[in-house]
Design an enzyme around this catalytic site. Structure first.
Site, short mmCIF file in Angstrom:
data_model
loop_
_atom_site.label_atom_id
_atom_site.label_comp_id
_atom_site.label_asym_id
_atom_site.label_seq_id
_atom_site.Cartn_x
_atom_site.Cartn_y
_atom_site.Cartn_z
CD GLU A 2 -2.55 1.19 2.70
OE1 GLU A 2 -3.53 1.93 2.81
OE2 GLU A 2 -2.16 0.44 3.63
CE LYS A 51 -8.49 0.93 3.10
NZ LYS A 51 -7.41 1.36 4.03
CB CYS A 102 -4.63 -1.40 4.52
SG CYS A 102 -4.01 -1.14 6.19
#
Length: 525
Positions: free
Chosen positions: A279, A341, A391
Site C-alpha cells: 500500500e 479502496k 489494508c
C-alpha cells in the site's frame, strides 16, 4: 420473604463491582487466546468465567458485566492503535490513550449487548446449563456480526480467531464464516462453566459435549484439508517489503529514497511473473510520474507485471477526488488497471461528519480520500484473476471479493508501519488468513514494514517476512479451491446456525415446560 428479597438485592449490588472487575480480567485474558499468543486453553477460562458470572442477573447488571468484559478485551486487544498516534507525536500523541480508551468503551457495548440478550432469554434455560451455553454462543456471534456491520463496522479480534493458528480448527469457517467460528469458540468455551454449574450427575454431559464439539470441528477441518487439493497456476511471485518507517515516508525529498529502495529490492536476481509492492509503496501519484514509470519498467522482465499501492486523484466538476489505490503496470510502464479502496479507515483516511467534528485525519495528504465503488476483480494479461483488498479491507468477512466475478486469488496490499512492533500486525495477518479459509482462495500480502506473507486456501502461511524486516519473498502463487459454502451464501450461513440453535432451544424449553404444567394440573385435580 420481603426482607430476604431486599437482602438478595443488596448482596447483588455489593457483588457487582467485583463481577465487573473479574469480567474485565476475563476479557483481557481472552486476547491471549488469539494471535500472536494463541493460548487456546484460555478460551474456556475466559468464556466459562463470563458464563458463570452472568447467570440469573438482571438486564442492567448483565450489560455492565458484559461491557466490562469487552472493556478488558478491547482495552488490551486494540492497545496497538496508540502506536499510530505517536508517529506524529507532536500533533496527536496526547490523544493516544484517550482515543484507545474511548474506542474500547464504545466497542464494549457489543459484548454488553450479547450478555443482555443472554440474560433476557436465559430465564428459560438457566436450569439447563448445556442449553444455556448454546444460547451464549448464539448471542455472542450475533453481537459480533453487528459489530462488523453497524456504522462503518469493526470486526477486529473476533472470538473465532482463537482458532486461527490451529490448522484443522479454523476450517469450519469455510462453511459458516468467522462469525460462525466465534459461535463454536464461545459455545465450547462456555461448556466447562456449564459443567461447573450443573448438578453433579449431569456434569459429565457438559464435558462430553465439550469434547464432542472440539472433535467435530477438528474432524471437519481435517476432511477439508485432505480433500480438493488445488493445483498451482504456475505463476511466480515476488513480494517486496521496503520497511520504510512511517514517519519518514512522506517527508519532503524522501520519495527518491523510497523508490530507489523498492527498485533495488525488486531487481535482485531471480525469476518472477508478478511483482507486488505494498500500500502506498510509491508516496506520490505514480501514474503522473513518467520518469518513475520508466525506472519501474526497467526492473520488470518482459511479460511481468507490477501491482503496487499508490495514491490516485481524479478531477471532477466538484473538485479533486483522492483515492487510496492499487495500480497494475506492464513491463513497458503502461498502466493496465486500477482499484480504489472502498472501505476507508475513519479518522485515518477520512473524517466522519467533517463539517461537524473538530478533528483532522492522521495521514498525510491534500484532503480526505474518497471511497471506491466496492470489491472488484482485476483481469490482467497472463495472470490469474485477482481480487484487490487494501489494508483495512481484509478484516471484513464476506466483503472482500466480487461475488459476480470470482477471482483466483486475493492480493492484500497493506501498510502496518503505523503500528510498529506491536501485536497489531499479527492480528491483521490473522484476519487475512481467515479470508483465505472463508473464500477458498490464496491470499498474498505485501506489507511496507511487515508482515508480508503467502497464504494458501486453507489459511496456512507458506512464506512470511516479519515486522521490521527489509527483503523480498519469491514464491509460487498457491492454487484456488472450489467456492466454499460461505463464499456462495455469506453470512446467511450464520443465520441458519443461529436459527437452528434457537429452534432447538425453543423445543427443549417447551418440552421442559410441559411436565411442569401437567404437575400443576394434577395438583389442582
Amino acid at each position: 420473604m420481603k426482607a430476604t428479597s431486599e437482602d438478595d438485592v443488596r448482596m447483588q449490588s455489593t457483588r457487582l463491582p467485583l463481577r465487573m472487575l473479574l469480567a474485565a480480567a476475563a476479557g483481557a485474558v481472552s486476547v491471549l487466546a488469539i494471535p500472536p499468543f494463541s493460548l487456546l486453553f484460555l478460551v474456556p477460562l475466559a468464556f466459562s468465567s463470563l458464563f458463570v458470572m452472568v447467570q440469573r442477573v438482571s438486564l442492567w447488571r448483565g450489560f455492565l458485566i458484559g461491557w466490562s468484559f469487552g472493556l478488558g478485551q478491547f482495552g488490551f486487544g486494540i492497545s496497538w492503535i496508540a502506536e499510530s498516534f505517536y508517529v506524529d507525536a507532536e500533533r496527536f500523541g496526547m490523544l493516544a490513550i484517550p482515543s484507545v480508551a474511548g474506542l474500547s468503551a464504545v466497542l464494549a457495548f457489543f459484548p454488553g449487548l450479547a450478555v443482555v440478550l443472554f440474560a433476557q432469554f436465559n430465564r428459560l434455560t438457566a436450569d439447563r446449563p448445556l442449553a444455556s451455553s448454546l444460547l451464549l454462543g448464539t448471542c455472542w456471534a450475533g453481537a459480533e456480526w453487528l459489530r462488523g456491520h453497524l456504522l462503518t463496522g469493526f470486526p477486529w479480534n473476533l472470538a473465532g480467531y482463537a482458532l486461527v493458528d490451529y490448522d484443522a480448527l479454523r476450517q469450519p469457517a469455510a462453511w459458516i464464516g468467522s462469525y460462525g467460528l466465534s459461535f463454536i469458540a464461545v459455545f465450547a468455551g462456555a461448556l466447562p462453566g456449564a459443567a461447573f454449574l450443573a448438578q453433579r450427575p449431569a456434569r459429565p454431559k457438559s464435558l462430553v459435549m465439550f469434547g464432542g464439539v472440539v472433535l467435530a470441528a477438528w474432524s471437519a477441518g481435517m476432511f477439508r484439508i485432505a480433500s480438493d487439493a488445488p493445483a498451482a497456476p504456475g505463476i511466480d511471485l515476488r513480494l517486496v517489503q521496503g520497511n520504510v518507517p512511517q514517519d519518514e515516508k512522506w517527508v519532503p525529498g524522501s520519495r527518491e529514497r523510497t523508490l530507489t529502495r523498492y527498485l533495488n529490492l525488486s531487481d535482485r536476481p531471480g525469476k518472477f511473473d508478478l511483482l507486488l509492492w505494498p500500500e502506498t509503496a510509491f508516496p506520490g501519484f505514480l501514474d503522473e510520474d513518467a520518469a518513475a514509470g520508466r525506472r519501474i519498467a526497467g526492473v520488470l522482465p518482459d511479460g511481468a507485471l507490477l501491482l503496487t499501492g499508490a495514491p490516485d486523484r481524479v478531477e471532477t466538476d466538484d473538485g479533486t477526488l483522492y483515492f487510496n489505490a492499487l495500480q497494475a503496470y506492464d513491463s513497458s510502464g503502461r498502466i493496465l488497471a486500477g482499484y480504489a479502496k472502498h472501505h476507508l479507515v475513519p479518522f485515518g483516511e477520512y473524517v466522519p461528519l467533517s463539517g461537524w467534528l473538530p478533528f483532522e485525519r492522521m495521514t498525510e495528504g491534500l484532503g480526505d480520500f474518497a471511497p471506491g465503488p466496492g470489491p472488484r476483480t482485476l483481469a490482467l494479461p497472463g495472470a490469474p484473476l485477482v481480487a484487490a483488498a487494501i489494508c483495512y479491507e481484509i478484516i471484513f468477512p464476506g466483503h472482500v471479493i466480487d461475488a459476480e466475478a470470482r477471482p483466483d486469488w486475493i492480493y492484500n496490499a497493506t501498510n502496518d508501519a503505523w503500528f510498529g512492533n506491536s501485536i497489531g500486525p499479527e492480528q491483521h495477518l490473522a484476519s487475512a488468513r481467515m479470508r483465505a479459509v472463508e473464500e477458498g482462495l490464496p491470499v498474498v500480502r505485501a506489507a511496507n514494514t511487515g508482515i508480508s506473507a503467502v497464504i494458501d486456501a486453507t489459511g496456512a502461511v507458506l512464506e512470511r517476512l516479519d515486522t521490521g524486516t527489509t527483503g523480498i519473498i519469491d514464491a509460487p502463487l498457491p492454487g484456488a479451491r472450489a467456492a466454499t459454502p460461505y463464499s456462495r451464501f455469506g453470512d446467511w450461513t450464520l443465520l441458519v446456525v443461529i436459527a437452528t440453535c434457537w429452534i432447538f432451544l425453543w423445543g427443549i424449553t417447551a418440552v421442559g415446560a410441559r411436565p411442569k404444567a401437567h404437575a400443576r394440573k394434577d395438583k389442582r385435580g
